[in-house]
Design a protein around this motif. Structure first.
Motif, PDB file in Angstrom:
ATOM      1  N   VAL A 139     -14.380  13.136  41.959  1.00 16.35           N
ATOM      2  CA  VAL A 139     -13.731  14.442  41.930  1.00 16.35           C
ATOM      3  C   VAL A 139     -14.758  15.497  41.543  1.00 16.35           C
ATOM      4  O   VAL A 139     -15.405  15.395  40.497  1.00 16.35           O
ATOM      5  N   ALA A 140     -14.902  16.529  42.380  1.00 22.03           N
ATOM      6  CA  ALA A 140     -15.874  17.592  42.111  1.00 22.03           C
ATOM      7  C   ALA A 140     -15.312  18.929  42.556  1.00 22.03           C
ATOM      8  O   ALA A 140     -14.589  19.007  43.557  1.00 22.03           O
ATOM      9  N   GLU A 141     -15.632  19.988  41.813  1.00 26.63           N
ATOM     10  CA  GLU A 141     -15.187  21.336  42.159  1.00 26.63           C
ATOM     11  C   GLU A 141     -15.683  21.742  43.535  1.00 26.63           C
ATOM     12  O   GLU A 141     -15.010  22.454  44.276  1.00 26.63           O
ATOM     13  N   THR A 142     -16.885  21.303  43.872  1.00 25.44           N
ATOM     14  CA  THR A 142     -17.492  21.695  45.140  1.00 25.44           C
ATOM     15  C   THR A 142     -17.044  20.831  46.305  1.00 25.44           C
ATOM     16  O   THR A 142     -17.470  21.038  47.436  1.00 25.44           O
ATOM     17  N   GLY A 143     -16.187  19.868  46.038  1.00 21.91           N
ATOM     18  CA  GLY A 143     -15.703  18.992  47.101  1.00 21.91           C
ATOM     19  C   GLY A 143     -15.792  17.536  46.706  1.00 21.91           C
ATOM     20  O   GLY A 143     -16.843  17.081  46.250  1.00 21.91           O
ATOM     21  N   ASN A 144     -14.694  16.822  46.883  1.00 17.04           N
ATOM     22  CA  ASN A 144     -14.679  15.402  46.557  1.00 17.04           C
ATOM     23  C   ASN A 144     -15.522  14.624  47.550  1.00 17.04           C
ATOM     24  O   ASN A 144     -15.717  15.051  48.689  1.00 17.04           O
ATOM     25  N   ARG A 145     -15.990  13.455  47.104  1.00 19.14           N
ATOM     26  CA  ARG A 145     -16.683  12.572  48.049  1.00 19.14           C
ATOM     27  C   ARG A 145     -16.406  11.123  47.687  1.00 19.14           C
ATOM     28  O   ARG A 145     -16.373  10.757  46.513  1.00 19.14           O
ATOM     29  N   PHE A 146     -16.176  10.325  48.729  1.00 19.32           N
ATOM     30  CA  PHE A 146     -16.032   8.891  48.530  1.00 19.32           C
ATOM     31  C   PHE A 146     -17.399   8.290  48.236  1.00 19.32           C
ATOM     32  O   PHE A 146     -18.420   8.759  48.754  1.00 19.32           O
ATOM     33  N   LEU A 147     -17.417   7.254  47.418  1.00 18.08           N
ATOM     34  CA  LEU A 147     -18.675   6.615  47.038  1.00 18.08           C
ATOM     35  C   LEU A 147     -19.052   5.468  47.964  1.00 18.08           C
ATOM     36  O   LEU A 147     -20.166   4.951  47.866  1.00 18.08           O
ATOM     37  N   THR A 148     -18.149   5.072  48.830  1.00 15.68           N
ATOM     38  CA  THR A 148     -18.476   4.058  49.829  1.00 15.68           C
ATOM     39  C   THR A 148     -19.179   4.714  51.014  1.00 15.68           C
ATOM     40  O   THR A 148     -19.062   5.923  51.235  1.00 15.68           O
ATOM     41  N   SER A 149     -19.905   3.921  51.782  1.00 14.92           N
ATOM     42  CA  SER A 149     -20.657   4.478  52.903  1.00 14.92           C
ATOM     43  C   SER A 149     -19.791   4.666  54.148  1.00 14.92           C
ATOM     44  O   SER A 149     -20.080   5.511  54.996  1.00 14.92           O
ATOM     45  N   ASN A 150     -18.714   3.872  54.273  1.00 17.53           N
ATOM     46  CA  ASN A 150     -17.803   4.004  55.416  1.00 17.53           C
ATOM     47  C   ASN A 150     -16.367   3.990  54.906  1.00 17.53           C
ATOM     48  O   ASN A 150     -15.636   3.017  55.099  1.00 17.53           O
ATOM     49  N   PRO A 151     -15.963   5.073  54.242  1.00 15.47           N
ATOM     50  CA  PRO A 151     -14.651   5.064  53.593  1.00 15.47           C
ATOM     51  C   PRO A 151     -13.498   5.206  54.581  1.00 15.47           C
ATOM     52  O   PRO A 151     -13.647   5.754  55.676  1.00 15.47           O
ATOM     53  N   VAL A 152     -12.363   4.682  54.196  1.00 12.94           N
ATOM     54  CA  VAL A 152     -11.098   4.837  54.923  1.00 12.94           C
ATOM     55  C   VAL A 152     -11.302   4.595  56.428  1.00 12.94           C
ATOM     56  O   VAL A 152     -11.059   5.465  57.270  1.00 12.94           O
ATOM     57  N   PRO A 153     -11.738   3.408  56.797  1.00 14.56           N
ATOM     58  CA  PRO A 153     -12.067   3.153  58.209  1.00 14.56           C
ATOM     59  C   PRO A 153     -10.828   2.952  59.074  1.00 14.56           C
ATOM     60  O   PRO A 153      -9.738   2.662  58.591  1.00 14.56           O
ATOM     61  N   GLU A 154     -11.031   3.143  60.362  1.00  9.34           N
ATOM     62  CA  GLU A 154     -10.004   2.715  61.326  1.00  9.34           C
ATOM     63  C   GLU A 154      -9.863   1.187  61.228  1.00  9.34           C
ATOM     64  O   GLU A 154     -10.803   0.487  60.828  1.00  9.34           O
ATOM     65  N   LEU A 155      -8.709   0.675  61.611  1.00 15.10           N
ATOM     66  CA  LEU A 155      -8.510  -0.767  61.563  1.00 15.10           C
ATOM     67  C   LEU A 155      -9.389  -1.444  62.616  1.00 15.10           C
ATOM     68  O   LEU A 155      -9.396  -1.050  63.782  1.00 15.10           O
ATOM     69  N   LYS A 156     -10.136  -2.432  62.195  1.00 17.84           N
ATOM     70  CA  LYS A 156     -11.079  -3.121  63.073  1.00 17.84           C
ATOM     71  C   LYS A 156     -10.520  -4.468  63.510  1.00 17.84           C
ATOM     72  O   LYS A 156      -9.927  -5.200  62.720  1.00 17.84           O
ATOM     73  N   ILE A 157     -10.703  -4.778  64.784  1.00 19.58           N
ATOM     74  CA  ILE A 157     -10.298  -6.081  65.310  1.00 19.58           C
ATOM     75  C   ILE A 157     -11.543  -6.972  65.392  1.00 19.58           C
ATOM     76  O   ILE A 157     -12.578  -6.558  65.934  1.00 19.58           O
ATOM     77  N   ILE A 158     -11.445  -8.175  64.831  1.00 18.89           N
ATOM     78  CA  ILE A 158     -12.593  -9.096  64.810  1.00 18.89           C
ATOM     79  C   ILE A 158     -12.276 -10.354  65.618  1.00 18.89           C
ATOM     80  O   ILE A 158     -11.135 -10.625  65.941  1.00 18.89           O
TER      81      ILE A 158
END
Length: 401
Positions: free
Chosen positions: A382-401
């Motif tokens: 949480v930041a005043e200047t804008g939040n950021r996720f700490l993961t490199s690929n956050p909230v991904p689309e569902l992937k089929i494997i």
């Protein structure tokens, strides 16, 4: 230095504490930079203390078991005062030259200066601190201090007012330092990459327990260690806390579920991902997208000044409007740091106010008998200047494997 000196100074001054005594494994780690071994060897009765006084909020005094006193050499800053307790022998032949650190350890190990008990060592340390500042009010970390220890302190210092501060210390720890944010990001990205590595060879017929083994090994290779490896396959994910089994194999149409916790340098990560095996039911895909919308809306909505329950309402309303009106949940995230669950808890009753510098593990899990789990979870700074996720690929689309 890991701990937040401005927040700690505010607690000391605003509440009038002359001294704060930390005693839990996590609070000792927070102030010293090391996790007391005695708290692992003897989690219920082992004693170790980190003490900060109002005169020197940037310095820590330590009470530590003599047998593990080498840990003091790993302290983030040179301790102000040190008292050891118990008996432990580190011999010297009197001939070998000692390094500077070996000389320090020899001093810490000296049986003639070690106290019989942790309580006696703590009393002596408080007396030392009292030589340079008047001690009238002490905050003690009741979550890790034995009742008999507190009673002895009250008898030894009858003029002092003793106040429980475990909740206040958790409040201090909510506001992460730059160092802590780096550690939390590193922990999250190791966790995330371990998930990606463990699914690389997944296919129909892969055994559930093998996926967990690959995940744990991937963590270890990157310097982290597994804490709560919750990985389940298909309908078994509805009971995700159960151990992985060697008789469960992935089938086409299954959802492979990760809700994996890892620890890096004392800091937790809690990441959730799901993967569809070969194909995905259209209804589940629609529900996943609704849960994903809730996560993305949370990242935009969360800001300093809103409450946990406002975040909860925002996420739930978004999921419902996104075509999943039957979705139910008791919380949609929590703080994270040296413990996996820290305040605030993003629940319908949470009045805690979100502030800049907090790291929240935001999540939208869904469990259904006969199907298993849908789940997304990522840590958000949480930041005043804008939040950021700490993961490199956050909230991904569902992937089929």
């Amino acid at each position: 230095m890991a701990y937040n000196i401005p927040q700690l100074t505010g607690l000391l001054h605003d509440e009038g504490y002359d001294l704060i005594i930390a005693s839990t494994k996590e609070n000792c780690r927070y102030f010293t930079g090391y996790t007391p071994v005695i708290k692992t060897l003897n989690p219920y009765y082992g004693q170790s203390y980190a003490i900060v006084d109002s005169t020197h909020p940037d310095k820590v005094s330590i009470v530590h078991a003599a047998g593990e006193s080498d840990q003091i050499l790993d302290a983030d800053v040179p301790p102000l005062h040190i008292e050891t307790y118990g008996t432990f022998y580190r011999e010297h032949d009197g001939v070998s030259d000692l390094t500077y650190q070996e000389k320090l350890l020899q001093k810490f190990s000296d049986p003639s200066s070690s106290w019989p008990s942790a309580t006696e060592a703590l009393v002596q340390l408080i007396k030392k601190v009292g030589q340079t500042c008047q001690i009238r009010q002490v905050g003690y970390d009741e979550d890790g201090m034995l009742p008999e220890t507190l009673k002895c302190l009250q008898l030894a210092f009858p003029q002092v007012k003793w106040i429980a501060v475990s909740k206040s210390l958790r409040r201090v720890r909510q506001f992460k330092t730059v160092f802590e944010i780096e550690m939390l990001q590193r922990s999250a990205r190791i966790n995330e990459s371990a998930i990606e590595e463990s699914i690389a060879r997944v296919q129909v017929g892969t055994i559930e327990s093998e996926v967990a083994l690959r995940f744990n090994m991937a963590l270890a290779r990157q310097g982290a260690h597994p804490a709560l490896t919750m990985i389940k396959t298909g309908r078994a994910a509805v009971g995700g806390q159960r151990r992985q089994r060697s008789d469960i194999q992935l089938q086409a149409g299954d959802i492979l579920w990760f809700d994996s916790d890892a620890i890096y340098d004392g800091y937790w990560s809690d990441i959730a991902r799901v993967y569809a095996v070969e194909h995905i039911n259209p209804l589940l895909l629609k529900r996943y997208q609704a849960l994903r919308n809730g996560m993305l809306e949370a990242a935009s909505f969360i800001r300093p000044g809103v409450s946990g329950k406002q975040v909860f309402d925002c996420v739930m309303n978004t999921v419902h409007r996104s075509g999943f009106p039957e979705y139910r949940r008791h919380h949609v995230g929590h703080g994270i740091g040296l413990e996996p669950y820290e305040l605030p808890i993003l629940s319908p009753s949470d009045d805690n106010i979100i502030e800049e510098g907090m790291v929240l593990s935001v999540e939208t899990p869904y469990y259904e008998f006969g199907m298993g789990a849908l789940h997304i979870e990522d840590p958000l700074l949480v930041a005043e200047t804008g939040n950021r996720f700490l993961t490199s690929n956050p909230v991904p689309e569902l992937k089929i494997i």
